[in-house]
Structure formats: structure tokens, C-alpha cells
Motif scaffolding. Structure first.
Motif, mmCIF file in Angstrom:
data_model
loop_
_atom_site.group_PDB
_atom_site.id
_atom_site.type_symbol
_atom_site.label_atom_id
_atom_site.label_comp_id
_atom_site.label_asym_id
_atom_site.label_seq_id
_atom_site.Cartn_x
_atom_site.Cartn_y
_atom_site.Cartn_z
ATOM 1 N N ILE A 1 0.898 -1.160 -0.244
ATOM 2 C CA ILE A 1 0.029 0.215 0.050
ATOM 3 C C ILE A 1 0.795 1.320 0.145
ATOM 4 O O ILE A 1 0.693 2.213 -0.781
ATOM 5 N N PRO A 2 1.907 1.361 0.740
ATOM 6 C CA PRO A 2 2.820 2.673 0.746
ATOM 7 C C PRO A 2 3.463 2.524 -0.558
ATOM 8 O O PRO A 2 3.539 3.801 -1.140
ATOM 9 N N LEU A 3 3.737 1.512 -1.364
ATOM 10 C CA LEU A 3 4.087 1.290 -2.634
ATOM 11 C C LEU A 3 3.206 2.163 -3.648
ATOM 12 O O LEU A 3 3.591 2.900 -4.245
ATOM 13 N N LEU A 4 2.013 1.802 -3.618
ATOM 14 C CA LEU A 4 1.063 2.274 -4.391
ATOM 15 C C LEU A 4 0.928 3.731 -4.109
ATOM 16 O O LEU A 4 0.592 4.671 -5.038
ATOM 17 N N GLU A 5 0.754 4.181 -2.836
ATOM 18 C CA GLU A 5 0.884 5.691 -2.271
ATOM 19 C C GLU A 5 1.790 6.375 -3.044
ATOM 20 O O GLU A 5 1.668 7.579 -3.517
ATOM 21 N N ALA A 6 2.964 5.886 -3.315
ATOM 22 C CA ALA A 6 4.239 6.572 -3.619
ATOM 23 C C ALA A 6 3.958 6.767 -4.815
ATOM 24 O O ALA A 6 4.478 7.803 -5.610
ATOM 25 N N ASN A 7 3.598 5.652 -5.543
ATOM 26 C CA ASN A 7 3.354 5.643 -7.054
ATOM 27 C C ASN A 7 2.353 6.636 -7.454
ATOM 28 O O ASN A 7 2.701 7.575 -8.462
ATOM 29 N N LEU A 8 1.583 6.808 -6.631
ATOM 30 C CA LEU A 8 0.240 7.999 -6.982
ATOM 31 C C LEU A 8 0.705 9.113 -6.895
ATOM 32 O O LEU A 8 0.347 10.324 -7.620
ATOM 33 N N ALA A 9 1.686 9.395 -5.673
ATOM 34 C CA ALA A 9 1.929 10.927 -5.316
ATOM 35 C C ALA A 9 2.757 11.061 -6.476
ATOM 36 O O ALA A 9 2.801 12.454 -7.126
ATOM 37 N N ARG B 1 13.783 0.138 4.122
ATOM 38 C CA ARG B 1 13.355 1.103 3.294
ATOM 39 C C ARG B 1 13.893 0.630 1.803
ATOM 40 O O ARG B 1 15.123 0.160 1.756
ATOM 41 N N PHE B 2 13.254 0.822 0.598
ATOM 42 C CA PHE B 2 13.576 0.432 -0.698
ATOM 43 C C PHE B 2 13.177 1.467 -1.613
ATOM 44 O O PHE B 2 12.145 2.257 -1.413
ATOM 45 N N ARG B 3 14.249 1.661 -2.513
ATOM 46 C CA ARG B 3 14.098 2.979 -3.335
ATOM 47 C C ARG B 3 14.024 2.403 -4.780
ATOM 48 O O ARG B 3 14.697 1.511 -5.077
ATOM 49 N N ARG B 4 13.215 2.881 -5.651
ATOM 50 C CA ARG B 4 13.016 2.468 -7.046
ATOM 51 C C ARG B 4 12.047 3.395 -7.852
ATOM 52 O O ARG B 4 11.775 4.591 -7.175
ATOM 53 N N ALA B 5 12.393 3.490 -9.162
ATOM 54 C CA ALA B 5 11.580 4.400 -10.063
ATOM 55 C C ALA B 5 9.964 4.196 -9.886
ATOM 56 O O ALA B 5 9.577 2.915 -9.599
ATOM 57 N N ALA B 6 9.277 5.113 -9.744
ATOM 58 C CA ALA B 6 7.520 4.827 -9.727
ATOM 59 C C ALA B 6 7.328 4.379 -10.945
ATOM 60 O O ALA B 6 7.716 4.743 -12.135
ATOM 61 N N LEU B 7 6.312 3.184 -10.965
ATOM 62 C CA LEU B 7 5.808 2.505 -12.017
ATOM 63 C C LEU B 7 4.293 2.918 -12.144
ATOM 64 O O LEU B 7 3.491 2.038 -11.577
ATOM 65 N N PRO B 8 3.867 3.829 -13.105
ATOM 66 C CA PRO B 8 2.559 4.054 -12.961
ATOM 67 C C PRO B 8 1.447 2.935 -13.471
ATOM 68 O O PRO B 8 0.528 3.008 -13.165
ATOM 69 N N TYR B 9 2.259 1.840 -14.209
ATOM 70 C CA TYR B 9 1.561 0.627 -14.622
ATOM 71 C C TYR B 9 0.941 -0.085 -13.475
ATOM 72 O O TYR B 9 -0.294 -0.546 -13.466
ATOM 73 N N THR B 10 1.432 -0.072 -12.228
ATOM 74 C CA THR B 10 1.048 -0.742 -10.970
ATOM 75 C C THR B 10 -0.317 0.039 -10.501
ATOM 76 O O THR B 10 -1.211 -0.583 -9.982
ATOM 77 N N LEU B 11 -0.333 1.326 -10.696
ATOM 78 C CA LEU B 11 -1.684 1.929 -10.482
ATOM 79 C C LEU B 11 -2.720 1.573 -11.244
ATOM 80 O O LEU B 11 -3.922 1.694 -10.961
ATOM 81 N N TRP B 12 -2.592 1.376 -12.460
ATOM 82 C CA TRP B 12 -3.614 0.823 -13.462
ATOM 83 C C TRP B 12 -4.083 -0.615 -12.837
ATOM 84 O O TRP B 12 -5.397 -0.753 -12.848
ATOM 85 N N MET B 13 -3.253 -1.481 -12.690
ATOM 86 C CA MET B 13 -3.394 -2.567 -12.069
ATOM 87 C C MET B 13 -4.402 -2.471 -10.692
ATOM 88 O O MET B 13 -5.324 -3.150 -10.735
ATOM 89 N N ALA B 14 -4.022 -1.601 -9.905
ATOM 90 C CA ALA B 14 -4.660 -1.409 -8.690
ATOM 91 C C ALA B 14 -6.067 -0.771 -9.047
ATOM 92 O O ALA B 14 -7.082 -0.919 -8.376
ATOM 93 N N GLN B 15 -6.181 0.049 -10.163
ATOM 94 C CA GLN B 15 -7.498 0.502 -10.530
ATOM 95 C C GLN B 15 -8.338 -0.382 -10.771
ATOM 96 O O GLN B 15 -9.943 -0.438 -10.486
ATOM 97 N N ARG B 16 -7.883 -1.362 -11.518
ATOM 98 C CA ARG B 16 -8.834 -2.611 -12.118
ATOM 99 C C ARG B 16 -9.667 -3.350 -10.711
ATOM 100 O O ARG B 16 -10.586 -3.645 -10.828
ATOM 101 N N MET B 17 -8.681 -3.395 -9.820
ATOM 102 C CA MET B 17 -9.088 -4.096 -8.644
ATOM 103 C C MET B 17 -10.094 -3.432 -7.987
ATOM 104 O O MET B 17 -11.276 -3.861 -7.502
ATOM 105 N N LEU B 18 -9.871 -2.145 -7.659
ATOM 106 C CA LEU B 18 -10.913 -1.048 -7.334
ATOM 107 C C LEU B 18 -12.007 -1.120 -7.725
ATOM 108 O O LEU B 18 -13.281 -1.045 -7.465
ATOM 109 N N ASP B 19 -12.012 -1.084 -9.284
ATOM 110 C CA ASP B 19 -13.101 -1.223 -10.013
ATOM 111 C C ASP B 19 -14.223 -2.237 -9.772
ATOM 112 O O ASP B 19 -15.366 -2.259 -9.491
#
Length: 138
Positions: A34-42, A73-91
Motif C-alpha cells: 500500500i505505501p508503494l502504491l501511495e508513493a507511485n500515486l503521489a 526501506r527500498f527505493r526505485r522508480a515509480a511505475l504508473p502501470y502498478t496504479l492501473w492494475m490497482a485501479q482494475r481491482m478497485l473497479d
């Protein structure tokens, strides 16, 4: 996994229950994902105001994000694709009836994952392994 040499046996739990032994695994997923998704979203929300409305997808990777993983803690580039996958689940969740939503919310609360339901993801559409704002949903 798809075609084991012989069935291992066993039965599903009644009422599609999730074994209690998996609760620690799901709590760890909620604590980290969830923090990974929130960071991607921000990061996506920082990027979108300057993104041209010319049909080009969002870059596959955006700025660096940080999130918990295990004891560190882990650092990486934000991957917006992950948000699309979460969006599908939330739908799927949003399309459920009230009883189904209550059951999902209760289970997420039990693993510390209810924040997942509060993600305000801008409408995205997939383009291969990238996403773009879905302007038709506005």
C-alpha cells in the motif's frame, strides 16, 4: 503448478475462507504494497499536470520513490502501470453489492490494508506496459 504430476489432495475451506496461517503474509503485503502504491500515486499526480494531452503514454518509470520493505526501506522508480492494475481491482470492489464491499473492507481492516480502498487514482488506460490518462472518463 498448472499440471502437477498428481493431485496433492486437500480441500478448500468452507465459505471460501482464507487460512489464518496466511494472515501474516497478507499483513506484510499490506504493510509494504500500500505505501508503494501511495508513493507511485503521489509521483504520478506530480507528473500529470505537465503531461501533454497529445495521446502519448506516461513514461514507464517516473521519479524515485521510497517505501517500506521488510525491516528497511527500498527505493526505485515509480511505475504508473502498478496504479492501473490497482485501479482494475478497485473497479471490481466498487461494482460489488454492499454486502460484498463490507466483507472486503472487513478483511482488509483485519490485515491493516483498508487504506487501499481510499486510493484516489486518476482514471488510467493501459497501453502495453505503460499507461495514459483516460480523458474519455473525465
Amino acid at each position: 503448478m498448472a499440471e502437477p504430476p498428481r493431485p496433492r489432495g486437500g480441500a478448500f475451506l468452507p465459505n471460501d475462507e482464507i487460512p489464518a496461517t496466511l494472515a501474516p503474509v497478507f499483513r506484510a503485503i499490506a504493510r509494504e504494497f500500500i505505501p508503494l502504491l501511495e508513493a507511485n500515486l503521489a509521483e504520478l499526480k506530480r507528473y500529470l499536470p505537465g503531461h501533454p494531452d497529445d495521446g502519448r503514454p506516461v513514461p514507464r518509470g517516473l521519479g524515485m520513490i521510497e517505501f517500506p520493505m521488510g525491516e528497511g526501506r527500498f527505493r526505485r522508480a515509480a511505475l504508473p502501470y502498478t496504479l492501473w492494475m490497482a485501479q482494475r481491482m478497485l473497479d471490481v470492489y466498487r461494482a460489488m453489492n454492499t454486502a460484498g464491499q463490507a466483507a472486503v473492507r472487513s478483511w482488509l481492516q483485519s490485515i491493516g490494508g483498508e487504506r487501499l480502498l481510499a486510493l484516489d487514482i486518476p482514471r488510467l488506460k493501459r497501453r502495453a506496459l505503460r499507461v495514459e490518462p483516460d480523458r474519455s472518463a473525465a
